[in-house]
Design a protein around this motif. Structure first.
Motif, PDB file in Angstrom:
ATOM      1  N   GLU A 293      24.904 -15.108 -23.531  1.00 26.87           N
ATOM      2  CA  GLU A 293      23.552 -14.755 -23.102  1.00 26.87           C
ATOM      3  C   GLU A 293      23.616 -13.747 -21.952  1.00 26.87           C
ATOM      4  O   GLU A 293      24.461 -13.846 -21.068  1.00 26.87           O
ATOM      5  CB  GLU A 293      22.808 -16.011 -22.665  1.00 26.87           C
ATOM      6  CG  GLU A 293      21.324 -15.811 -22.415  1.00 26.87           C
ATOM      7  CD  GLU A 293      20.619 -17.112 -22.113  1.00 26.87           C
ATOM      8  OE1 GLU A 293      19.396 -17.081 -21.896  1.00 26.87           O
ATOM      9  OE2 GLU A 293      21.300 -18.153 -22.088  1.00 26.87           O
ATOM     10  N   ASN A 294      22.738 -12.752 -22.005  1.00 27.83           N
ATOM     11  CA  ASN A 294      22.628 -11.697 -20.987  1.00 27.83           C
ATOM     12  C   ASN A 294      23.830 -10.754 -20.955  1.00 27.83           C
ATOM     13  O   ASN A 294      24.044 -10.049 -19.960  1.00 27.83           O
ATOM     14  CB  ASN A 294      22.425 -12.310 -19.585  1.00 27.83           C
ATOM     15  CG  ASN A 294      21.107 -13.049 -19.465  1.00 27.83           C
ATOM     16  OD1 ASN A 294      20.099 -12.625 -20.033  1.00 27.83           O
ATOM     17  ND2 ASN A 294      21.120 -14.175 -18.765  1.00 27.83           N
ATOM     18  N   THR A 295      24.595 -10.720 -22.049  1.00 30.65           N
ATOM     19  CA  THR A 295      25.668  -9.733 -22.127  1.00 30.65           C
ATOM     20  C   THR A 295      25.074  -8.325 -22.102  1.00 30.65           C
ATOM     21  O   THR A 295      24.079  -8.049 -22.766  1.00 30.65           O
ATOM     22  CB  THR A 295      26.490  -9.920 -23.413  1.00 30.65           C
ATOM     23  OG1 THR A 295      27.174 -11.167 -23.334  1.00 30.65           O
ATOM     24  CG2 THR A 295      27.516  -8.812 -23.592  1.00 30.65           C
ATOM     25  N   THR A 296      25.683  -7.447 -21.327  1.00 32.30           N
ATOM     26  CA  THR A 296      25.199  -6.073 -21.213  1.00 32.30           C
ATOM     27  C   THR A 296      25.191  -5.397 -22.582  1.00 32.30           C
ATOM     28  O   THR A 296      26.180  -5.432 -23.318  1.00 32.30           O
ATOM     29  CB  THR A 296      26.091  -5.286 -20.243  1.00 32.30           C
ATOM     30  OG1 THR A 296      25.984  -5.894 -18.948  1.00 32.30           O
ATOM     31  CG2 THR A 296      25.686  -3.828 -20.165  1.00 32.30           C
ATOM     32  N   ARG A 297      24.073  -4.781 -22.902  1.00 31.70           N
ATOM     33  CA  ARG A 297      23.903  -4.128 -24.193  1.00 31.70           C
ATOM     34  C   ARG A 297      24.259  -2.644 -24.088  1.00 31.70           C
ATOM     35  O   ARG A 297      24.365  -2.089 -22.998  1.00 31.70           O
ATOM     36  CB  ARG A 297      22.455  -4.288 -24.687  1.00 31.70           C
ATOM     37  CG  ARG A 297      22.082  -5.757 -24.883  1.00 31.70           C
ATOM     38  CD  ARG A 297      20.624  -5.914 -25.283  1.00 31.70           C
ATOM     39  NE  ARG A 297      20.354  -5.258 -26.565  1.00 31.70           N
ATOM     40  CZ  ARG A 297      20.687  -5.779 -27.744  1.00 31.70           C
ATOM     41  NH1 ARG A 297      21.317  -6.944 -27.807  1.00 31.70           N
ATOM     42  NH2 ARG A 297      20.395  -5.138 -28.863  1.00 31.70           N
ATOM     43  N   LEU A 298      24.454  -2.017 -25.244  1.00 33.46           N
ATOM     44  CA  LEU A 298      24.873  -0.621 -25.296  1.00 33.46           C
ATOM     45  C   LEU A 298      23.731   0.283 -25.749  1.00 33.46           C
ATOM     46  O   LEU A 298      22.808  -0.151 -26.444  1.00 33.46           O
ATOM     47  CB  LEU A 298      26.062  -0.462 -26.241  1.00 33.46           C
ATOM     48  CG  LEU A 298      27.341  -1.197 -25.832  1.00 33.46           C
ATOM     49  CD1 LEU A 298      28.445  -0.965 -26.858  1.00 33.46           C
ATOM     50  CD2 LEU A 298      27.804  -0.777 -24.444  1.00 33.46           C
ATOM     51  N   ALA A 299      23.837   1.558 -25.370  1.00 34.64           N
ATOM     52  CA  ALA A 299      22.805   2.538 -25.699  1.00 34.64           C
ATOM     53  C   ALA A 299      23.141   3.353 -26.937  1.00 34.64           C
ATOM     54  O   ALA A 299      22.312   4.147 -27.387  1.00 34.64           O
ATOM     55  CB  ALA A 299      22.598   3.491 -24.510  1.00 34.64           C
TER      56      ALA A 299
END
Length: 478
Positions: A293-299
């Motif tokens: 949960e709340n893992t940094t997402r990519l663009a």
């Protein structure tokens, strides 16, 4: 034994923020395998590990079964344009030396003028822009999956299965060492990102045999390596680029070793190709199942998958004698390996020079994995598929109808015409050409894509092709 693993899996659920997967011991562990489970603290909170025959493996390697709470790539505050138009040369790119000696005063003895980061300022080994952060975060996703993947096969398969595939204890020890290398790489990239560095996730792998595992690793390390070569010289932080180069040099050696273990030639090209970040993320994301949960997402973008129906099968002594319907690939995902459990034509235990494909320092193939003029059959997916961590990313394209096939290899991006034969299906012929001398333009494990335009790009600006990509695939040429 099974109940202890299931209990460990239940402890994993709160970390993942998803229903607990129903975990059973894979049949490939074998009935005589020694299996135990434990919950270990990690940078993601806790990590469930299974100890199988002395090697560690995450408990669960399967698909995501929950409902994603977030959809799509992480957005920026605003987007300035649909694409970046081609521009003339940078006005500062004027230096040309006709004398062969330094032309400007030296700032210090034996120090020619110029260079970046050479003015004596203290190095700062941290990302220095959004571009840097998203690029290194992608690299960290790659390091985490490699750490898990290398351990998983060692734990999943028995000593007897490894021996049958031609890999003895020393080869397995080398793979374990490579897994340990990934611990260092992940730590390095985490430190350069800071507190919002992505955490290790849970993965869903396609292989069922030792040879398929090794084949998958040579494909995964290919897009891991090429993905970094594509962005490393665009980083704003030269210091980050320096350390990243020191880790990716090891990644290149890993890819070479996995090729040798697959019975492929270890060095098949004169120049390694660099790929934009969205290409790497497109290839990586389908194998990431759950993330904490709340893992940094990519663009970065996820392109639709391009299926190569008659990709060469590295397990055949005549690798182009494959089925024409995609059935010799173990699954539908972009980097899935060749099927090894073929009933006829296997080269795995064939001790014939030019045709055998067991692990070796090098093999010379009597029949190449592909050749100029080969008819390549394609099917491609429409955009809109849910992929990646928690099925929370969506494939997309801004391109028009496909007209060309782009082959990204070595120093070139070469096009061949696409003939459309039906709904999301078509073919082309592998192009012929050379980089220099007798170096064939198409070789190795390489990116191939459908485009709506034969845009001229070179290794330093390949990302300008992204708005024109319809679907992206991985081609096995050598």
């Amino acid at each position: 034994m099974a109940s202890s693993i299931l209990a460990a899996a239940l402890l994993l659920a709160p970390v993942l923020g998803a229903p607990a997967p129903q975990v059973t011991i894979p049949a490939s562990f074998g009935p005589d395998s020694q299996v135990s489970a434990s919950v270990q603290p990690s940078t993601s909170g806790y990590r469930v590990e299974v100890l199988v025959n002395g090697y560690t493996s995450a408990t669960y390697h399967g698909p995501y079964t929950g409902t994603p709470t977030t959809i799509g790539a992480v957005p920026g505050p605003t987007t300035l344009a649909a694409s970046i138009p081609p521009q003339p040369l940078n006005p500062t790119a004027t230096y040309y030396n006709t004398e062969g000696v330094p032309l400007n005063p030296m700032p210090a003895p034996f120090t020619p003028a110029g260079g970046l980061g050479t003015n004596g300022s203290l190095p700062r080994y941290m990302v220095n822009s959004d571009f840097d952060f998203e690029s290194i975060a992608l690299g960290l996703y790659q390091e985490w999956i490699e750490l898990d993947l290398f351990h998983d096969g060692l734990a999943r398969f028995t000593d007897e299965q490894f021996t049958a595939a031609g890999l003895g204890p020393e080869a397995r020890s080398l793979i374990e060492f490579m897994a340990n290398q990934e611990t260092g790489h992940a730590t390095l990239l985490t430190n350069m990102l800071g507190e919002r560095a992505p955490k290790q996730c849970v993965y869903n792998y396609p292989y069922t045999t030792v040879r398929e595992w090794v084949d998958f690793m040579q494909r995964l390390t290919r897009f891991g390596e090429s993905g970094v070569w594509g962005f490393i010289n665009h980083l704003d932080s030269r210091e980050v680029g320096q350390l990243l180069a020191q880790s990716i040099a090891t990644e290149a050696r890993q890819q070479q070793i996995f090729r040798q273990m697959s019975g492929l030639t270890p060095m098949d090209v004169w120049f390694e190709n660099g790929w934009p970040q969205s290409w790497s993320w497109t290839m990586l994301a389908p194998y990431v199942s759950y993330c904490p949960e709340n893992t940094t997402r990519l663009a970065w973008q996820n392109f639709p998958t391009l299926h190569i129906l008659n990709n060469a099968n590295i397990n055949r002594y005549s690798p182009n004698d494959t089925a024409q319907d995609g059935s010799e690939t173990v699954g539908p995902r972009i980097a899935d390996p060749s099927r090894s459990n073929i009933t006829t034509g296997s080269c795995e235990n064939l001790n014939v020079t030019g045709y055998g494909c067991g692990p070796a320092v090098a093999h010379n193939k009597s029949e190449p994995l592909s050749f100029p003029g080969k008819k390549i059959l394609f099917q491609w997916e429409a955009p809109g598929s849910a992929v990646g961590p928690n099925n929370s990313y969506v494939t997309s394209t801004s391109a028009g109808a496909p007209k060309f096939v782009g082959w990204s290899q070595q120093l070139n991006l070469t096009y061949s015409p696409l003939t459309v034969t039906g709904n999301n299906s078509g073919y082309t012929y592998q192009p012929e050409g050379y980089v220099y001398d007798n170096d064939g333009i198409i070789n190795g494990t390489m990116a191939v894509m459908l485009t709506d335009l034969d845009l001229y790009v070179t290794p330093f600006n390949t990302s300008m092709l992204n708005p024109h990509i319809v679907a992206l695939g991985l081609y096995q040429a050598g």
